[in-house]
Design an enzyme around this catalytic site. Structure first.
Site, PDB file in Angstrom:
ATOM      1  N   HIS A  58      72.697  -7.168 -40.796  1.00 13.86           N
ATOM      2  CA  HIS A  58      74.090  -7.720 -40.924  1.00 13.86           C
ATOM      3  C   HIS A  58      74.034  -9.436 -40.634  1.00 13.86           C
ATOM      4  O   HIS A  58      73.693  -9.823 -39.651  1.00 13.86           O
ATOM      5  CB  HIS A  58      74.963  -7.308 -39.899  1.00 13.86           C
TER       6      HIS A  58
ATOM      7  N   ASP B  20      88.812  -0.461 -36.550  1.00 19.04           N
ATOM      8  CA  ASP B  20      88.402  -1.671 -36.700  1.00 19.04           C
ATOM      9  C   ASP B  20      89.083  -2.065 -38.179  1.00 19.04           C
ATOM     10  O   ASP B  20      89.677  -3.410 -38.048  1.00 19.04           O
ATOM     11  CB  ASP B  20      86.970  -1.785 -37.253  1.00 19.04           C
TER      12      ASP B  20
ATOM     13  N   ARG C 155      94.086  -8.985 -36.481  1.00 16.51           N
ATOM     14  CA  ARG C 155      93.494 -10.239 -36.056  1.00 16.51           C
ATOM     15  C   ARG C 155      93.636 -11.317 -37.120  1.00 16.51           C
ATOM     16  O   ARG C 155      93.746 -12.420 -36.874  1.00 16.51           O
ATOM     17  CB  ARG C 155      92.050  -9.939 -35.639  1.00 16.51           C
TER      18      ARG C 155
ATOM     19  N   SER D 240      83.847  -5.504 -33.349  1.00 19.35           N
ATOM     20  CA  SER D 240      84.326  -5.348 -34.876  1.00 19.35           C
ATOM     21  C   SER D 240      82.905  -4.879 -35.639  1.00 19.35           C
ATOM     22  O   SER D 240      82.850  -4.037 -36.325  1.00 19.35           O
ATOM     23  CB  SER D 240      84.958  -6.501 -35.252  1.00 19.35           C
TER      24      SER D 240
ATOM     25  N   LYS E 295      81.044  -0.822 -36.651  1.00 19.29           N
ATOM     26  CA  LYS E 295      80.634  -0.301 -38.158  1.00 19.29           C
ATOM     27  C   LYS E 295      79.112  -0.329 -38.178  1.00 19.29           C
ATOM     28  O   LYS E 295      78.876   0.864 -38.719  1.00 19.29           O
ATOM     29  CB  LYS E 295      81.272  -1.640 -38.930  1.00 19.29           C
TER      30      LYS E 295
HETATM   31  N1  URA Z   1      82.875  -9.524 -39.580  1.00 19.98           N
HETATM   32  C1  URA Z   1      83.487  -8.474 -38.897  1.00 19.98           C
HETATM   33  O1  URA Z   1      83.088  -7.293 -39.488  1.00 19.98           O
HETATM   34  N2  URA Z   1      84.312  -8.691 -38.009  1.00 19.98           N
HETATM   35  C2  URA Z   1      84.744  -9.749 -37.232  1.00 19.98           C
HETATM   36  O2  URA Z   1      85.305  -9.691 -36.289  1.00 19.98           O
HETATM   37  C3  URA Z   1      84.174 -10.920 -37.946  1.00 19.98           C
HETATM   38  C4  URA Z   1      83.300 -11.007 -38.772  1.00 19.98           C
END
Ligand code: URA
Length: 427
Positions: free
Chosen positions: A86, A165, A172, A187, A191
């Site tokens: 990621h 999320d 947010r 966040s 995931k």
């Molecule tokens: N990417 C995400 O999935 N969440 C965040 O808070 C920032 C970047």
């Protein structure tokens, strides 16, 4: 149903810099998803978290509560170990495209749930969608089949994965509460853990083009995420990498696919190749796969074979011509000298204004829009030499895109110090 707490009670705890209990955290996330906690109440709580932080117990519980808001995927039917990567997002960061088939070619399975562009940073799904016919949405059985057949899949997260999320992120985005280390860490990791991968390599970007511009903040974010992953039983490590200059020589959807194909064909810009190989090595090591050489998988065509299978499995035509923008504009050097810096954030904003990113949620992006970079920091240029080619379908976009680039390239007598490609590694 009798509720265990009230939102105001919980907001007051964090407002007064106290710790939230496990049951308070479980309740507030669950109640927010059920609509019992209102957006304005959650906004206030998020702001108190942004201002006052969370300790590692609170962060771990908060992340768990987000995971439990939805399904947790499982890849135990596969005969190979799973590993994912990621990136926290950057300009010209197309690494996932060559990396996923490369790691698959070396024997691990890569279940990549990716996102769309966010602000000035590009999104993997937008890039892949510039391939004619390719579709981002797969069911879980389709994902499993693609992993079995091709070893890698890049697709959108379904609505059942960490729904907390989705709601929190949208809130947010409009309440100024994105740049908080615990909120970003929970966040991303909710995931990734729910995605069911057994190993994970995080590429945490730092520099002006990243969400965490200061290396120290990026290191803190990386540490928080590695700890969350390990607590959840996922072998997790992180590289903090440079995003002070765009990665490679292109930024924009189809342009980045083209550059990724160069890498898969054994060529491509040195920084993209180096980072792809480094991340592949980390992923294979984290997945416990030994004795494979990613560099030779790029050179001998096996990574390209996996790419073609992966694209076909999702309806794409790997032989189809990629979209090209209707309009082009060359930007040249205003003086002679050595390029001493190139601001990644400004390039990202310009690419966004050319139509490669969205102004509003749900908007369509232009597949062909973006910037080609002809000279990077350290290059000697003469006045009038090409620096950028801007691409867009609408010539009216050039003015604002060029304005974003004002002062982005500094030409001097010697290159300024750049961040090293890998700033730190956290294992
Ligand atoms: N990417 C995400 O999935 N969440 C965040 O808070 C920032 C970047």
């Amino acid at each position: 149903m009798v509720e265990s707490f009230t939102a105001v009670e919980i907001i007051s705890v964090k407002r007064d810099r106290q710790e939230l209990s496990d049951s308070q955290i479980d309740w507030v996330i669950n109640a927010y998803v059920r609509g019992v906690v209102a957006d304005e109440q959650m906004s206030a709580l998020l702001m108190t978290i942004l201002l006052n932080g969370m300790n590692s117990r609170e962060l771990s519980r908060w992340t768990d509560a987000m995971i439990k808001s939805g399904e947790r995927m499982n890849w135990s039917a596969l005969d190979r170990p799973t590993v994912d990567k990621h990136s926290t997002g950057g300009v010209g960061d197309k690494i996932t495209l060559p990396l996923a088939p490369l790691v698959a070619a070396c024997g691990a399975a890569v279940p990549q749930l990716s996102g769309r562009g966010l602000g000035h940073t590009g999104g993997t799904l937008d890039k892949m969608e510039s391939i004619p016919g390719w579709r981002a949405s797969l069911t879980n059985p389709e994902m499993l089949k693609a992993l079995q057949d091709c070893g890698a899949v890049i697709c959108a997260a379904g609505s059942g994965l960490a729904p907390a999320d989705k709601k929190l992120y949208a809130l947010r985005d409009v309440t100024g509460t994105v740049p908080s280390i615990p909120l970003i860490a929970s966040s991303i990791m909710s995931k990734k853990i729910a995605e069911g991968t057994s190993a994970l390599v995080l590429d945490v970007k730092t520099g002006n083009g990243a969400f965490m511009s200061e290396p120290e903040d990026a290191r803190r974010l990386a540490n928080a995420m590695v700890e969350l992953g390990k607590r959840a039983g996922v072998t997790t490590r992180a590289l903090v990498t440079a995003m002070d200059v765009p990665l490679g020589l292109t930024a924009g959807n189809a342009l980045e696919v083209r550059e990724s194909l160069e890498v898969l064909a054994g060529g491509g810009p040195a920084d993209v190749v180096e980072l792809t190989i480094l991340l592949a090595q980390e992923m294979l090591d984290a997945a416990g796969v030994s004795g494979k050489d990613p560099e030779s998988a790029l050179k001998n065509g096996s990574a390209m074979d996996h790419w073609r299978r992966m694209v076909r499995a999702q309806g794409g035509d790997p032989n189809a011509a990629l979209p090209i923008a209707r309009e082009k504009k060359l930007i040249t050097a205003e003086e002679s000298g050595v390029i001493s810096s190139m601001n990644a954030l400004q390039v990202g904003i310009s690419v966004w204004r050319l139509g490669a990113g969205r102004e509003r949620q749900g908007e369509k992006v232009q597949a062909g829009a973006g910037i080609e970079i002809h000279a990077k920091p350290g290059s000697q240029v003469n006045k009038g030499d090409p620096i950028f080619t801007l691409h867009t379908d609408e010539a009216a976009r050039f003015e604002r895109a060029e304005a974003a680039l004002s002062g982005a390239v500094v030409i001097g007598t010697s290159p300024v110090e750049r961040l090293p490609l890998v700033v730190t590694k956290i294992v």
